[in-house]
Design an enzyme around this catalytic site. Sequence first.
Site, mmCIF file in Angstrom:
data_model
loop_
_atom_site.group_PDB
_atom_site.id
_atom_site.type_symbol
_atom_site.label_atom_id
_atom_site.label_comp_id
_atom_site.label_asym_id
_atom_site.label_seq_id
_atom_site.Cartn_x
_atom_site.Cartn_y
_atom_site.Cartn_z
ATOM 1 N N TYR A 108 6.131 15.015 84.177
ATOM 2 C CA TYR A 108 5.116 14.278 83.412
ATOM 3 C C TYR A 108 5.636 12.891 83.023
ATOM 4 C CZ TYR A 108 2.006 18.282 82.547
ATOM 5 O OH TYR A 108 1.121 19.319 82.665
ATOM 6 N N LYS A 132 15.142 36.956 57.398
ATOM 7 C CA LYS A 132 13.843 36.271 57.367
ATOM 8 C C LYS A 132 13.472 35.777 58.774
ATOM 9 C CE LYS A 132 16.249 32.039 55.943
ATOM 10 N NZ LYS A 132 16.615 31.192 54.795
ATOM 11 N N ARG A 178 14.577 22.739 45.395
ATOM 12 C CA ARG A 178 13.656 23.446 46.285
ATOM 13 C C ARG A 178 13.005 24.617 45.573
ATOM 14 N NH1 ARG A 178 15.461 26.240 51.997
ATOM 15 N NH2 ARG A 178 16.466 27.703 50.559
ATOM 16 N N MET A 224 5.305 22.553 79.363
ATOM 17 C CA MET A 224 5.022 23.723 78.528
ATOM 18 C C MET A 224 5.646 24.998 79.111
ATOM 19 S SD MET A 224 1.387 25.487 77.506
ATOM 20 C CE MET A 224 0.679 24.086 76.676
HETATM 21 C C1 LIG Z 1 18.026 31.127 54.748
HETATM 22 C C2 LIG Z 1 18.774 31.360 53.487
HETATM 23 C C3 LIG Z 1 20.059 31.936 53.506
HETATM 24 C C4 LIG Z 1 20.832 32.164 54.782
HETATM 25 O O1 LIG Z 1 21.403 30.932 55.159
HETATM 26 P P1 LIG Z 1 22.341 30.770 56.443
HETATM 27 O O2 LIG Z 1 22.712 29.336 56.413
HETATM 28 O O3 LIG Z 1 21.493 31.120 57.618
HETATM 29 O O4 LIG Z 1 23.480 31.695 56.276
HETATM 30 C C5 LIG Z 1 20.641 32.266 52.296
HETATM 31 N N1 LIG Z 1 20.015 32.013 51.121
HETATM 32 C C6 LIG Z 1 18.804 31.420 51.065
HETATM 33 C C7 LIG Z 1 18.184 31.148 49.739
HETATM 34 C C8 LIG Z 1 18.147 31.058 52.234
HETATM 35 O O5 LIG Z 1 16.962 30.444 52.179
#
Ligand SMILES: *Cc1c(COP(=O)(O)O)cnc(C)c1O
Length: 375
Positions: free
Chosen positions: A265, A44, A143, A313
């Site tokens: 800054y 992802k 979640r 930036m």
């Molecule tokens: C992002 C995610 C993972 C991967 O988790 P890591 O901690 O990066 O190994 C696995 N399962 C779900 C549902 C996730 O959202």
Amino acid sequence: MSVRSDIESRAACGVLTIDLKALVSNYDFLCRQTAPAKAAAVVKADAYGLGVAHVAPALYEAGCRDFFVAHFIEAVRLKPYLASDARILVLNGLMPGSEGDCADLGVVPVLNSLEQVANWSATAKARNTVLAAALQVDTGMSRLGLEPAEVDALLAEPERLGSIHVDIIMSHLACGDEPAHAANARQLARMGAVRSRFPDAKLSFANSAGIFLGEDYRGDLARPGIALYGGAPLAGAENPMHQVVRLEVGVVQTRTVPAGSEIGYGASFVAKSEMRLATIAAGYADGLPRHLSNTGAAWFGGVRLPIVGRVSMDSIILDITALEPGTLKIGDMVELIGPHQTLEMIAANAGTISYEILTSLGRRYERRYLSPAAR
Ligand SMILES: *Cc1c(COP(=O)(O)O)cnc(C)c1O
């Protein structure tokens, strides 16, 4: 190596090197750790910022056949990079209306609610076919996924799952990176109870951390993400993964300033004595968090160069007084992530986690991919 024009390469202000050989070594290591269960790959967010177009094919070559993304749009974009025997699964499930596209593409949704179950079932029935799905159960993270009572409702009325093949039953750990946390065993027990009611489905439970919590947590298909990309699976423990990312940024100016000079800054740093400074060509727009102001560092020739003043930036000012004058020249590269400063170290200095550093890495660097075969 990525195919980039020479001018882009010469013009780049920094170089982000992504070592696909290290990535594949990490995948192999996780497979051995998980066996006899299998390991999928979580790709992802553009493979945690590293470029899914490079990462996913490398993992496929290494034998990975299950790829998890978060959003359906990521599945759409990933599809062309994978052979047809690879499976793409969408963790966040489907927004109403995208079921038809998902079925057309042969992508497997993770169903997180009774509504998503109903929509997927209706899509399958309308096509006179059976469609595969993963079914997510919320075992304590609040979640995504069905609540245990909803699982009861589903099993009391099995026609709700009509025309759906539940290939995977899954859940996600909230505290997996803290092995001593009591929530892990609680989630495992709830998962076991749900799993026994879907005896034909494969169990997918462990993320990177879960793989290292012991055999009980591994299920049939682990879902590692961060560990593939070199992040530490467990908080505070030694990191067994190979570093995948190296980040070097070029020096654009050096100067000597007298005591009393205000730096950056907000004049948040005032030189107590004469200092030598270097300005480097990356800032928070390139994914170096502003929280590194007056606390983080870069490295050159094994010497730590503290960040002074605020992260801008497009630039950061380093205290290079510790280097012999003339050592660091315009165009030299300093290390932000590499052998002297791991991903975990820069994340800790920035008050964040490796995940956020990786997924924030900017688009202005030249990206160099070291192929799994070469090196
Ligand atoms: C992002 C995610 C993972 C991967 O988790 P890591 O901690 O990066 O190994 C696995 N399962 C779900 C549902 C996730 O959202």
